[in-house]
Design a protein around this motif. Structure first.
Motif, PDB file in Angstrom:
ATOM      1  N   GLU A  87      -4.068  14.857  74.768  1.00  0.00           N
ATOM      2  CA  GLU A  87      -2.643  14.971  75.567  1.00  0.00           C
ATOM      3  C   GLU A  87      -2.466  16.097  76.021  1.00  0.00           C
ATOM      4  O   GLU A  87      -2.323  17.256  75.627  1.00  0.00           O
ATOM      5  CB  GLU A  87      -1.747  14.452  74.464  1.00  0.00           C
ATOM      6  N   TYR A  88      -1.985  15.906  77.403  1.00  0.00           N
ATOM      7  CA  TYR A  88      -1.759  17.280  78.075  1.00  0.00           C
ATOM      8  C   TYR A  88      -0.346  17.123  78.803  1.00  0.00           C
ATOM      9  O   TYR A  88       0.242  15.812  78.886  1.00  0.00           O
ATOM     10  CB  TYR A  88      -2.743  17.441  79.445  1.00  0.00           C
ATOM     11  N   LEU A  89       0.377  17.985  78.815  1.00  0.00           N
ATOM     12  CA  LEU A  89       1.756  18.213  79.473  1.00  0.00           C
ATOM     13  C   LEU A  89       1.676  19.563  80.191  1.00  0.00           C
ATOM     14  O   LEU A  89       1.126  20.471  80.102  1.00  0.00           O
ATOM     15  CB  LEU A  89       2.589  18.269  78.177  1.00  0.00           C
ATOM     16  N   GLY A  90       2.661  19.563  81.332  1.00  0.00           N
ATOM     17  CA  GLY A  90       3.061  20.537  82.173  1.00  0.00           C
ATOM     18  C   GLY A  90       2.315  20.527  83.412  1.00  0.00           C
ATOM     19  O   GLY A  90       1.813  19.544  83.970  1.00  0.00           O
ATOM     20  N   PRO A  91       2.210  21.775  84.051  1.00  0.00           N
ATOM     21  CA  PRO A  91       1.611  21.764  85.325  1.00  0.00           C
ATOM     22  C   PRO A  91       0.135  21.718  85.279  1.00  0.00           C
ATOM     23  O   PRO A  91      -0.338  22.707  85.199  1.00  0.00           O
ATOM     24  CB  PRO A  91       2.081  23.111  85.836  1.00  0.00           C
ATOM     25  N   CYS A  92      -0.334  20.421  85.150  1.00  0.00           N
ATOM     26  CA  CYS A  92      -1.847  20.231  85.273  1.00  0.00           C
ATOM     27  C   CYS A  92      -2.316  19.688  86.272  1.00  0.00           C
ATOM     28  O   CYS A  92      -3.850  19.472  86.483  1.00  0.00           O
ATOM     29  CB  CYS A  92      -2.124  19.255  84.114  1.00  0.00           C
ATOM     30  N   GLY A  93      -1.569  19.528  87.397  1.00  0.00           N
ATOM     31  CA  GLY A  93      -2.201  18.858  88.636  1.00  0.00           C
ATOM     32  C   GLY A  93      -2.468  17.511  88.461  1.00  0.00           C
ATOM     33  O   GLY A  93      -1.953  16.605  87.766  1.00  0.00           O
ATOM     34  N   ASN A  94      -3.104  16.788  89.557  1.00  0.00           N
ATOM     35  CA  ASN A  94      -3.551  15.633  89.396  1.00  0.00           C
ATOM     36  C   ASN A  94      -4.816  15.212  88.503  1.00  0.00           C
ATOM     37  O   ASN A  94      -5.820  15.344  89.351  1.00  0.00           O
ATOM     38  CB  ASN A  94      -3.811  14.976  91.001  1.00  0.00           C
ATOM     39  N   VAL A  95      -4.611  15.299  87.178  1.00  0.00           N
ATOM     40  CA  VAL A  95      -5.897  15.159  86.251  1.00  0.00           C
ATOM     41  C   VAL A  95      -6.610  13.851  86.721  1.00  0.00           C
ATOM     42  O   VAL A  95      -6.093  12.925  86.594  1.00  0.00           O
ATOM     43  CB  VAL A  95      -5.345  15.187  85.011  1.00  0.00           C
ATOM     44  N   THR A  96      -7.890  14.152  86.769  1.00  0.00           N
ATOM     45  CA  THR A  96      -8.880  13.083  87.115  1.00  0.00           C
ATOM     46  C   THR A  96      -9.660  12.658  85.853  1.00  0.00           C
ATOM     47  O   THR A  96     -10.549  11.821  85.755  1.00  0.00           O
ATOM     48  CB  THR A  96      -9.763  13.276  88.336  1.00  0.00           C
ATOM     49  N   GLU A  97     -10.053  13.608  84.960  1.00  0.00           N
ATOM     50  CA  GLU A  97     -10.940  13.420  83.828  1.00  0.00           C
ATOM     51  C   GLU A  97     -10.662  14.551  82.780  1.00  0.00           C
ATOM     52  O   GLU A  97     -10.102  15.655  83.089  1.00  0.00           O
ATOM     53  CB  GLU A  97     -12.276  13.770  84.290  1.00  0.00           C
ATOM     54  N   VAL A  98     -10.821  14.206  81.443  1.00  0.00           N
ATOM     55  CA  VAL A  98     -10.783  14.778  80.368  1.00  0.00           C
ATOM     56  C   VAL A  98     -12.243  14.945  79.843  1.00  0.00           C
ATOM     57  O   VAL A  98     -12.545  13.944  79.576  1.00  0.00           O
ATOM     58  CB  VAL A  98      -9.715  14.484  79.323  1.00  0.00           C
ATOM     59  N   VAL A 110     -13.764  11.427  79.925  1.00  0.00           N
ATOM     60  CA  VAL A 110     -12.844  10.049  79.984  1.00  0.00           C
ATOM     61  C   VAL A 110     -11.795  10.179  80.907  1.00  0.00           C
ATOM     62  O   VAL A 110     -11.267  11.307  81.265  1.00  0.00           O
ATOM     63  CB  VAL A 110     -11.977  10.050  78.771  1.00  0.00           C
ATOM     64  N   THR A 111     -11.505   9.309  81.907  1.00  0.00           N
ATOM     65  CA  THR A 111     -10.234   9.221  82.932  1.00  0.00           C
ATOM     66  C   THR A 111      -9.123   8.901  81.940  1.00  0.00           C
ATOM     67  O   THR A 111      -9.017   7.775  81.303  1.00  0.00           O
ATOM     68  CB  THR A 111     -10.353   7.999  83.833  1.00  0.00           C
ATOM     69  N   PRO A 112      -8.139   9.697  82.138  1.00  0.00           N
ATOM     70  CA  PRO A 112      -6.750   9.689  81.091  1.00  0.00           C
ATOM     71  C   PRO A 112      -5.905   8.571  81.971  1.00  0.00           C
ATOM     72  O   PRO A 112      -5.883   8.092  83.041  1.00  0.00           O
ATOM     73  CB  PRO A 112      -6.357  11.014  81.489  1.00  0.00           C
ATOM     74  N   THR A 113      -5.115   8.239  80.911  1.00  0.00           N
ATOM     75  CA  THR A 113      -4.129   7.127  81.266  1.00  0.00           C
ATOM     76  C   THR A 113      -2.883   7.639  80.426  1.00  0.00           C
ATOM     77  O   THR A 113      -2.825   7.946  79.279  1.00  0.00           O
ATOM     78  CB  THR A 113      -4.356   5.568  80.590  1.00  0.00           C
ATOM     79  N   ASN A 114      -1.635   7.767  81.343  1.00  0.00           N
ATOM     80  CA  ASN A 114      -0.520   8.253  80.815  1.00  0.00           C
ATOM     81  C   ASN A 114      -0.668   9.613  80.169  1.00  0.00           C
ATOM     82  O   ASN A 114      -0.120   9.680  79.189  1.00  0.00           O
ATOM     83  CB  ASN A 114       0.135   7.378  79.768  1.00  0.00           C
ATOM     84  N   SER A 115      -1.308  10.365  80.693  1.00  0.00           N
ATOM     85  CA  SER A 115      -1.531  11.843  80.395  1.00  0.00           C
ATOM     86  C   SER A 115      -2.331  12.110  78.893  1.00  0.00           C
ATOM     87  O   SER A 115      -2.043  12.935  78.149  1.00  0.00           O
ATOM     88  CB  SER A 115      -0.105  12.507  80.184  1.00  0.00           C
ATOM     89  N   LYS A 116      -3.040  10.888  78.546  1.00  0.00           N
ATOM     90  CA  LYS A 116      -3.750  10.974  77.161  1.00  0.00           C
ATOM     91  C   LYS A 116      -5.171  10.437  77.608  1.00  0.00           C
ATOM     92  O   LYS A 116      -5.570   9.616  78.327  1.00  0.00           O
ATOM     93  CB  LYS A 116      -3.149  10.084  76.287  1.00  0.00           C
ATOM     94  N   ALA A 117      -6.178  10.786  76.836  1.00  0.00           N
ATOM     95  CA  ALA A 117      -7.404  10.607  76.798  1.00  0.00           C
ATOM     96  C   ALA A 117      -8.077  10.388  75.390  1.00  0.00           C
ATOM     97  O   ALA A 117      -7.861  11.292  74.681  1.00  0.00           O
ATOM     98  CB  ALA A 117      -8.419  11.111  77.592  1.00  0.00           C
ATOM     99  N   ALA A 118      -8.689   9.185  75.146  1.00  0.00           N
ATOM    100  CA  ALA A 118      -9.350   8.989  73.687  1.00  0.00           C
ATOM    101  C   ALA A 118     -10.775   9.077  73.658  1.00  0.00           C
ATOM    102  O   ALA A 118     -11.397   8.198  74.663  1.00  0.00           O
ATOM    103  CB  ALA A 118      -8.687   7.830  73.061  1.00  0.00           C
TER     104      ALA A 118
END
Length: 167
Positions: A87-98, A110-118
């Motif tokens: 899970e990411y928070l803060g100034p992370c830019g337009n996150v496209t993958e984890v 993984v392509t994240p959804t709602n600032s999370k990736a499983a």
């Protein structure tokens, strides 16, 4: 919680701020004296993160996966799957993958959804590695969870009795 220190200055109290979608918080303190008189004070504050913060969950706190994680708890097995979440928070830019890393190898993307990736990480008996999550906006690495040590011991100890010559 309750803090009591008769007649003196109260000790400091650490406050844990939960991961959330807001950066505005309020701390409310209520003080009651020996006669039941109460005073409540609120203090608003804002948290501004200066970097992309990544939380990786699902790893054992001990850093070791043992036979209790095997399909039949307590029995030997060749490997297990760990359910990880970043899970990411803060100034992370337009996150496209984890990217979930196992040492220097990309274990999964993984392509994240709602600032999370499983991700389900396959762990084999005898593995000894470092696991981390990297957050990317396009080709730019925006941050890391930091590497966490992970060892796998999925084999119970073996006991063998050895008898010598008896006389």
């Amino acid at each position: 919680g309750t803090i009591t220190k008769d007649g003196g200055t109260e000790p400091d109290v650490d406050v844990t701020i939960p991961f959330g979608s807001t950066d505005n918080y309020v701390v409310r303190v209520t003080v009651t004296d020996d006669h039941g008189n109460a005073t409540t004070v609120d203090r608003a504050f804002k948290v501004t993160l200066t970097g992309c913060k990544i939380l990786l969950t699902g790893l054992p706190s001990s850093g070791v996966v043992n036979t209790q994680s095997c399909p039949t708890k307590g029995s030997d097995c060749a490997g297990v799957n760990l359910s990880l979440e970043a899970e990411y928070l803060g100034p992370c830019g337009n996150v496209t993958e984890v990217r979930f890393m196992n040492g220097t190898v990309v274990a999964g993307t993984v392509t994240p959804t709602n600032s999370k990736a499983a991700f389900s990480l396959a762990v084999k008996d005898g593995d000894d590695s470092k696991i981390e999550a990297l957050v990317f906006a396009g080709n730019t690495n925006m941050g890391t969870s930091g590497a966490s040590a992970l060892k796998a011991d999925l084999t119970n100890p073996k006991v063998v009795f050895v008898a010598g010559t008896l006389s």
